[in-house]
Design a protein around this motif. Structure first.
Motif, PDB file in Angstrom:
ATOM      1  N   TYR A 253      22.602  -5.144  -7.335  1.00 64.84           N
ATOM      2  CA  TYR A 253      21.769  -4.053  -6.558  1.00 64.84           C
ATOM      3  C   TYR A 253      22.772  -2.805  -6.186  1.00 64.84           C
ATOM      4  O   TYR A 253      21.896  -1.751  -6.325  1.00 64.84           O
ATOM      5  CB  TYR A 253      21.351  -4.748  -4.999  1.00 64.84           C
ATOM      6  N   ILE A 254      23.773  -2.983  -6.113  1.00 62.66           N
ATOM      7  CA  ILE A 254      24.737  -1.642  -5.843  1.00 62.66           C
ATOM      8  C   ILE A 254      24.445  -0.873  -7.314  1.00 62.66           C
ATOM      9  O   ILE A 254      24.294   0.389  -7.198  1.00 62.66           O
ATOM     10  CB  ILE A 254      26.133  -1.827  -5.369  1.00 62.66           C
ATOM     11  N   GLY A 255      24.700  -1.512  -8.407  1.00 60.87           N
ATOM     12  CA  GLY A 255      24.878  -0.928  -9.686  1.00 60.87           C
ATOM     13  C   GLY A 255      23.466  -0.246  -9.825  1.00 60.87           C
ATOM     14  O   GLY A 255      23.645   0.906 -10.556  1.00 60.87           O
ATOM     15  N   ASN A 256      22.535  -0.947  -9.859  1.00 63.60           N
ATOM     16  CA  ASN A 256      21.204  -0.406  -9.933  1.00 63.60           C
ATOM     17  C   ASN A 256      20.840   1.152  -9.147  1.00 63.60           C
ATOM     18  O   ASN A 256      20.519   2.072  -9.783  1.00 63.60           O
ATOM     19  CB  ASN A 256      19.985  -1.283  -9.548  1.00 63.60           C
ATOM     20  N   GLU A 257      21.530   1.001  -8.027  1.00 64.56           N
ATOM     21  CA  GLU A 257      21.080   2.225  -7.332  1.00 64.56           C
ATOM     22  C   GLU A 257      22.161   3.349  -7.550  1.00 64.56           C
ATOM     23  O   GLU A 257      22.010   4.483  -7.347  1.00 64.56           O
ATOM     24  CB  GLU A 257      21.475   1.646  -5.681  1.00 64.56           C
ATOM     25  N   LEU A 258      23.476   2.898  -8.076  1.00 65.37           N
ATOM     26  CA  LEU A 258      24.305   3.923  -8.381  1.00 65.37           C
ATOM     27  C   LEU A 258      24.661   4.139  -9.812  1.00 65.37           C
ATOM     28  O   LEU A 258      25.311   5.172 -10.281  1.00 65.37           O
ATOM     29  CB  LEU A 258      26.114   3.379  -7.864  1.00 65.37           C
ATOM     30  N   GLU A 259      23.956   3.535 -10.724  1.00 62.49           N
ATOM     31  CA  GLU A 259      23.529   3.635 -12.134  1.00 62.49           C
ATOM     32  C   GLU A 259      24.919   3.310 -12.691  1.00 62.49           C
ATOM     33  O   GLU A 259      25.338   4.214 -13.481  1.00 62.49           O
ATOM     34  CB  GLU A 259      23.350   4.997 -12.338  1.00 62.49           C
ATOM     35  N   LEU A 260      25.576   2.185 -12.048  1.00 66.69           N
ATOM     36  CA  LEU A 260      26.772   1.777 -12.647  1.00 66.69           C
ATOM     37  C   LEU A 260      26.611   0.349 -13.239  1.00 66.69           C
ATOM     38  O   LEU A 260      25.766  -0.383 -12.398  1.00 66.69           O
ATOM     39  CB  LEU A 260      28.076   1.706 -11.544  1.00 66.69           C
ATOM     40  N   GLU A 261      27.406  -0.189 -14.011  1.00 65.71           N
ATOM     41  CA  GLU A 261      27.476  -1.537 -14.779  1.00 65.71           C
ATOM     42  C   GLU A 261      28.642  -2.310 -14.040  1.00 65.71           C
ATOM     43  O   GLU A 261      29.611  -1.921 -13.969  1.00 65.71           O
ATOM     44  CB  GLU A 261      27.508  -1.415 -15.959  1.00 65.71           C
ATOM     45  N   PRO A 262      28.226  -3.406 -13.032  1.00 67.66           N
ATOM     46  CA  PRO A 262      29.222  -4.047 -12.583  1.00 67.66           C
ATOM     47  C   PRO A 262      30.185  -4.598 -13.602  1.00 67.66           C
ATOM     48  O   PRO A 262      30.024  -5.241 -14.463  1.00 67.66           O
ATOM     49  CB  PRO A 262      28.638  -5.180 -11.574  1.00 67.66           C
ATOM     50  N   ILE A 263      31.373  -4.531 -13.205  1.00 68.08           N
ATOM     51  CA  ILE A 263      32.682  -5.122 -13.928  1.00 68.08           C
ATOM     52  C   ILE A 263      32.895  -6.337 -13.302  1.00 68.08           C
ATOM     53  O   ILE A 263      33.538  -6.166 -12.181  1.00 68.08           O
ATOM     54  CB  ILE A 263      33.715  -4.195 -14.010  1.00 68.08           C
ATOM     55  N   ILE A 264      32.867  -7.446 -14.006  1.00 63.26           N
ATOM     56  CA  ILE A 264      33.293  -8.740 -13.268  1.00 63.26           C
ATOM     57  C   ILE A 264      34.879  -8.891 -13.370  1.00 63.26           C
ATOM     58  O   ILE A 264      35.492  -8.852 -14.669  1.00 63.26           O
ATOM     59  CB  ILE A 264      32.757 -10.209 -13.907  1.00 63.26           C
ATOM     60  N   GLU A 265      35.351  -9.175 -12.323  1.00 61.17           N
ATOM     61  CA  GLU A 265      36.876  -9.115 -12.400  1.00 61.17           C
ATOM     62  C   GLU A 265      37.257 -10.693 -11.752  1.00 61.17           C
ATOM     63  O   GLU A 265      37.147 -10.954 -10.667  1.00 61.17           O
ATOM     64  CB  GLU A 265      37.512  -8.219 -11.375  1.00 61.17           C
ATOM     65  N   GLU A 266      37.775 -11.317 -12.658  1.00 55.93           N
ATOM     66  CA  GLU A 266      38.075 -12.831 -12.587  1.00 55.93           C
ATOM     67  C   GLU A 266      39.096 -13.056 -11.652  1.00 55.93           C
ATOM     68  O   GLU A 266      39.012 -14.017 -11.012  1.00 55.93           O
ATOM     69  CB  GLU A 266      38.414 -13.619 -14.000  1.00 55.93           C
TER      70      GLU A 266
END
Length: 102
Positions: A42-55
């Protein structure tokens, strides 16, 4: 617990996404947990960012409180809640990996 966002969580994720538009954010990290990924989407869509999954991002275990709702926690752990309100920090830096706080 690795569960998806409920309706309230979705509303909150959308609201925080809109609020974060006022900041200069160029990276978006999240844990592998379902609700963290959903929130980041949801945040990424709003900010035009791709979330980075950090294990390495992990939640704190809540032990005996895990899976209980607020009413149950208030009933069973009233003394703990009183003590927690006295705390000056939610999570002392000494318990966090150094890479998370610089």
């Amino acid at each position: 617990m690795n569960v998806p966002l409920d309706d309230a969580g979705i509303r909150q994720a959308k609201l925080v996404a809109k609020r974060l538009r006022t900041y200069e954010i160029d990276k978006l990290y999240c844990s592998h947990l379902i609700r963290a990924r959903e929130t980041a989407e949801y945040i990424g869509n709003e900010l035009e960012l791709e979330p980075i999954i950090e294990e390495d991002l992990r939640e704190i275990s809540f032990g005996d409180m895990e899976g209980l709702d607020d009413v149950q926690i208030k009933e069973r752990f009233a003394d703990f809640l009183v003590e927690r309100k006295k705390a000056k920090e939610d999570i002392p830096k000494t318990r966090m990996p150094e890479s998370l706080y610089g």
